[in-house]
Design an enzyme around this catalytic site. Structure first.
Site, PDB file in Angstrom:
ATOM      1  N   LYS A 113      49.586  37.557  43.179  1.00  0.00           N
ATOM      2  CA  LYS A 113      49.676  36.232  43.805  1.00  0.00           C
ATOM      3  C   LYS A 113      51.018  36.149  44.512  1.00  0.00           C
ATOM      4  O   LYS A 113      52.065  36.106  43.877  1.00  0.00           O
ATOM      5  CB  LYS A 113      49.531  35.109  42.779  1.00  0.00           C
ATOM      6  CG  LYS A 113      49.416  33.740  43.432  1.00  0.00           C
ATOM      7  CD  LYS A 113      49.208  32.647  42.410  1.00  0.00           C
ATOM      8  CE  LYS A 113      48.809  31.347  43.101  1.00  0.00           C
ATOM      9  NZ  LYS A 113      49.707  30.971  44.205  1.00  0.00           N
ATOM     10  N   ARG A 121      49.981  30.461  53.002  1.00  0.00           N
ATOM     11  CA  ARG A 121      48.594  30.846  53.288  1.00  0.00           C
ATOM     12  C   ARG A 121      48.332  30.765  54.796  1.00  0.00           C
ATOM     13  O   ARG A 121      48.711  29.792  55.454  1.00  0.00           O
ATOM     14  CB  ARG A 121      47.652  29.889  52.542  1.00  0.00           C
ATOM     15  CG  ARG A 121      46.156  30.230  52.634  1.00  0.00           C
ATOM     16  CD  ARG A 121      45.732  31.080  51.509  1.00  0.00           C
ATOM     17  NE  ARG A 121      44.290  31.256  51.438  1.00  0.00           N
ATOM     18  CZ  ARG A 121      43.491  30.635  50.567  1.00  0.00           C
ATOM     19  NH1 ARG A 121      44.016  29.783  49.696  1.00  0.00           N
ATOM     20  NH2 ARG A 121      42.190  30.883  50.530  1.00  0.00           N
ATOM     21  N   GLU A 126      48.334  35.798  53.451  1.00  0.00           N
ATOM     22  CA  GLU A 126      49.609  35.086  53.322  1.00  0.00           C
ATOM     23  C   GLU A 126      50.649  35.781  54.187  1.00  0.00           C
ATOM     24  O   GLU A 126      50.551  36.973  54.474  1.00  0.00           O
ATOM     25  CB  GLU A 126      50.094  35.071  51.863  1.00  0.00           C
ATOM     26  CG  GLU A 126      49.162  34.395  50.899  1.00  0.00           C
ATOM     27  CD  GLU A 126      49.883  33.386  49.999  1.00  0.00           C
ATOM     28  OE1 GLU A 126      51.115  33.281  50.064  1.00  0.00           O
ATOM     29  OE2 GLU A 126      49.169  32.700  49.242  1.00  0.00           O
ATOM     30  N   PHE A 135      44.090  39.285  51.969  1.00  0.00           N
ATOM     31  CA  PHE A 135      43.357  39.493  50.718  1.00  0.00           C
ATOM     32  C   PHE A 135      41.865  39.229  50.842  1.00  0.00           C
ATOM     33  O   PHE A 135      41.121  39.430  49.890  1.00  0.00           O
ATOM     34  CB  PHE A 135      43.940  38.659  49.579  1.00  0.00           C
ATOM     35  CG  PHE A 135      44.057  37.178  49.858  1.00  0.00           C
ATOM     36  CD1 PHE A 135      42.939  36.359  49.856  1.00  0.00           C
ATOM     37  CD2 PHE A 135      45.287  36.617  50.102  1.00  0.00           C
ATOM     38  CE1 PHE A 135      43.046  35.006  50.093  1.00  0.00           C
ATOM     39  CE2 PHE A 135      45.419  35.264  50.333  1.00  0.00           C
ATOM     40  CZ  PHE A 135      44.288  34.444  50.333  1.00  0.00           C
TER      41      PHE A 135
END
Length: 509
Positions: free
Chosen positions: A210, A215, A259, A293
């Site tokens: 993470k 984002r 991100e 991702f």
């Protein structure tokens, strides 16, 4: 359409606890709404403004002129007036905004004045959430609610879907699919207490780093690349590094989720505030690294409904390794060796300076716009995204600054329920910043507490959740402290009361 019709529907929706009643009231309103008015009508009912911020303080709203006796304000006239208010800038802006607001309120009935003041002040709490509006639109047009809901998720705007639906009927929903160049609402995650709890809940999963970044959703169509934030604000011109990365992909058409993050010379994440500051600047010089991702579309083919492992395989084919998030497959989460590998991956992730893990259930699709139970975030310290409801004037060295924050989580009706207060974690720089920022959101100041419009999201760390009779949600946070403000998030993306209660020890929630 007269503003009075929205005011009456708002009152009717607020007066009933029945979902069926709320939907019926909205359907009646939408049946008489012109297509071009629909985006504004829906935004007002949800307690928001198309202009977002007007720069109008509570003192201006408190000074109301005498109301008219019969309704005559139209929705279009109100929207135009508020657009003029939002456009005011420069010397004397405050006085000019006050003049324009006074002129608008002078055309309103007493009920309309009350509605407008609460709408502009961020205090409209009638429970007309977007979910009810989706069902109301479906009822008014004869479309299936699930079709309207999907169009909103893929079209990115309930207002745009409403306009098309009211103009062209249910056939118009066909135009709202995933399209390169039109952003979709991102899939969001719920929280888990720890990695073991996440694997127990999800079963076979993929575990990802993470990242402590911002984002982004990236769309490539040939040489044209466009970039949006999680709130669907376009920031293409600010991120040339992301454009370059998108042009490296082994395809000329793709939609990616990922991100951007600022890294130091050792490859470790720089403070989140530095990343946020660089993304928010048109002339920033701090280099950013994009990491992807998920892949939502490629080569004209939509991938949303595919299992996550297939989307990952496509992404791996297109993007070079450094552009992919680090991940670990946990296909047998009950196996002790798998658990050990998962914990080691988590420890390594934290050692690399990242903020935690994402655990995602295998076999699941990408649910645009939803906080799905198949994505769980795990952090070494629990954090929640909450909304600032008020702040108290400080004392001692904090005299003259807003300090103790009143924190709220989303309730089911769209309002915010207070969970507690905190003044911890606030540096002098952050105190100065929040005093200025909250001052612009103020709606009331009694000399001790400043109530503000619920627009500012703050990330709060805490040691646990416990039941409480002091606060209306029945829960509060133990040892809460401010981590950072999240201006990249909107209040409707804050955590819910239900999510907080789910963190109670022993499943008390």
């Amino acid at each position: 359409m007269l503003l009075a019709e929205i005011v009456e529907t708002s009152r009717e929706v607020a007066a009933t606890a029945s979902r069926t009643g709320k939907v019926a009231a909205l359907a009646r309103l939408f049946s008489g709404t012109a297509p071009d008015e629909a985006p504004v009508v829906i935004t007002y009912l949800a307690g928001r403004l198309p202009q977002r911020r007007l720069g109008v303080g509570w003192r201006t709203l408190a000074d109301r002129p005498p109301p008219v006796t019969a309704p005559r304000l139209t929705v279009g006239a109100v929207d135009a007036a508020l657009t003029r208010v939002a456009a005011v800038a420069g010397k004397g802006a405050g006085a000019e905004r006050s003049r324009l607001m006074g002129a608008l309120l002078a055309e309103a009935t007493e009920e309309e004045q009350d509605f407008l003041v609460r709408l502009i002040g961020g205090e409209l709490r009638q429970g007309a959430l977007d979910a009810f509006s989706v069902e109301g639109l479906a009822a008014a047009s004869g479309a299936a609610p699930e079709d309207v809901r999907r169009a909103v998720m893929l079209g990115g705007s309930l207002g745009a879907v409403a306009r098309a639906l009211l103009a062209g009927g249910e056939d118009a929903l066909a135009e709202f699919g995933l399209r390169v160049g039109r952003p979709v609402l991102p899939m969001l995650a719920q929280s888990a207490k720890d990695l073991d709890a996440a694997l127990d809940r999800l079963g076979p999963s993929v575990i990802e780093e993470k990242l402590d970044g911002i984002r982004v959703q990236v769309h490539r169509d040939g040489e044209d690349v466009r970039i949006w934030t999680r709130t669907l604000d376009e920031i293409t011109d600010r991120l040339p590094e992301v454009r370059a990365a998108a042009l490296e992909l082994a395809t000329d058409s793709a939609v990616l989720d990922g991100e951007v993050i600022a890294l130091d010379e050792a490859g470790r994440p720089r403070p989140f505030q530095e990343t946020a500051g660089r993304v928010g600047s048109l002339r920033g010089t701090l280099p950013l690294s994009p990491v992807f991702f998920d892949l939502l579309a490629v080569g004209g083919r939509e991938l949303l409904g595919l299992p996550i492992e297939e989307r990952h395989a496509e992404l791996a084919r297109l993007a070079p390794g450094p552009r992919q998030v680090r991940r670990l497959l946990a296909t047998e989460p009950g196996d002790p060796a798998t658990r050990r590998a998962a914990r080691e991956f988590g420890e390594e992730t934290l050692a690399r300076g990242q903020e935690g893990l994402m655990v995602k259930a295998l076999g699941t699709p990408y649910s645009a716009g939803r906080r799905g139970s198949s994505w769980l975030k795990v952090k070494p310290v629990h954090t929640l995204d909450l909304v600032v409801l008020a702040a108290e004037w400080g004392h001692g060295r904090r005299t003259g600054r807003l300090s103790n924050l009143h924190l709220g989580a989303r309730a089911e009706d769209g309002s915010f329920t207070m969970l507690g207060k905190t003044f911890k974690g606030l540096t002098d720089a952050l105190l100065a910043w929040q005093t200025e920022r909250l001052g612009r959101l103020a709606v009331e100041d009694d000399g001790f507490t400043v109530r503000v419009r619920p627009e500012l999201v703050v990330e709060v760390a805490f040691d646990g959740v416990q039941t409480s009779t002091r606060y209306p949600g029945g829960v509060t946070l133990r040892f809460a402290r401010v981590v950072r403000y999240r201006e990249d998030k909107t209040p409707d993306q804050a955590d819910s009361v239900a999510a907080v209660r789910a963190l109670l020890p022993g499943g008390e929630g």
